[in-house]
Write a protein that holds these residues in place. Structure first.
Motif: not given
Length: 146
Positions: A9, A12-14, A17, A48-49, A52
């Motif tokens: 986490k 990781t980018k949220k 996109w 990213r995960c 996603s």
């Protein structure tokens, strides 16, 4: 106890996109296929995960996705399949090539249900609205008196 996290986490980018991220994902999948979604982001150079990446590919980037409005034939098929299957959106989407289950579910809940009601059809029972109202009033149980 509990489930282990799907990704790291911290790095990781949220959020939305970018076009660059979309291109990286498309390029990687064209070269290597979908494979294991949990290892794909690192191999593709994305922060990213895997979930996603999978959702982005399935709901937005797949080349066979159909965009735009639903046709009258699509509407008729959705009504027919919903009356047979209920809210099993993935099974309904399987009969509509290029449409995702999420797209069909959102269409049903935001626009289509109102369209059916305006045609005089109950969206739950798929019977005419006046017939459904008559059915519920004749089949109600009267309370017992003491």
């Amino acid at each position: 106890m509990g489930r282990s996290p799907c990704c790291e986490k911290v790095h990781t980018k949220k959020g939305a996109w970018t076009k660059d991220e979309d291109q990286r994902l498309i390029h990687y999948i064209r070269l290597h296929g979908q494979g294991c979604w949990s290892s794909l982001p690192k191999a593709a150079g994305l922060l990213r995960c895997g979930k996603s990446c999978r959702l982005r590919w399935i709901n937005y980037l797949r080349p066979d996705l159909k965009r735009g409005n639903f046709t009258q034939e699509d509407d008729d098929l959705i009504i027919k399949l919903h009356s047979l299957l209920g809210n099993k959106w993935s099974l309904i989407a399987g009969r509509l090539p290029g449409r995702t289950d999420n797209e069909i579910k959102n269409y049903w809940n935001t626009q289509f249900k109102r369209k059916i009601i305006s045609r005089g059809i109950d969206p739950q029972t798929h019977r005419p609205l006046n017939e459904t109202a008559a059915y519920t009033t004749t089949n109600t149980v009267t309370p017992l008196r003491n």
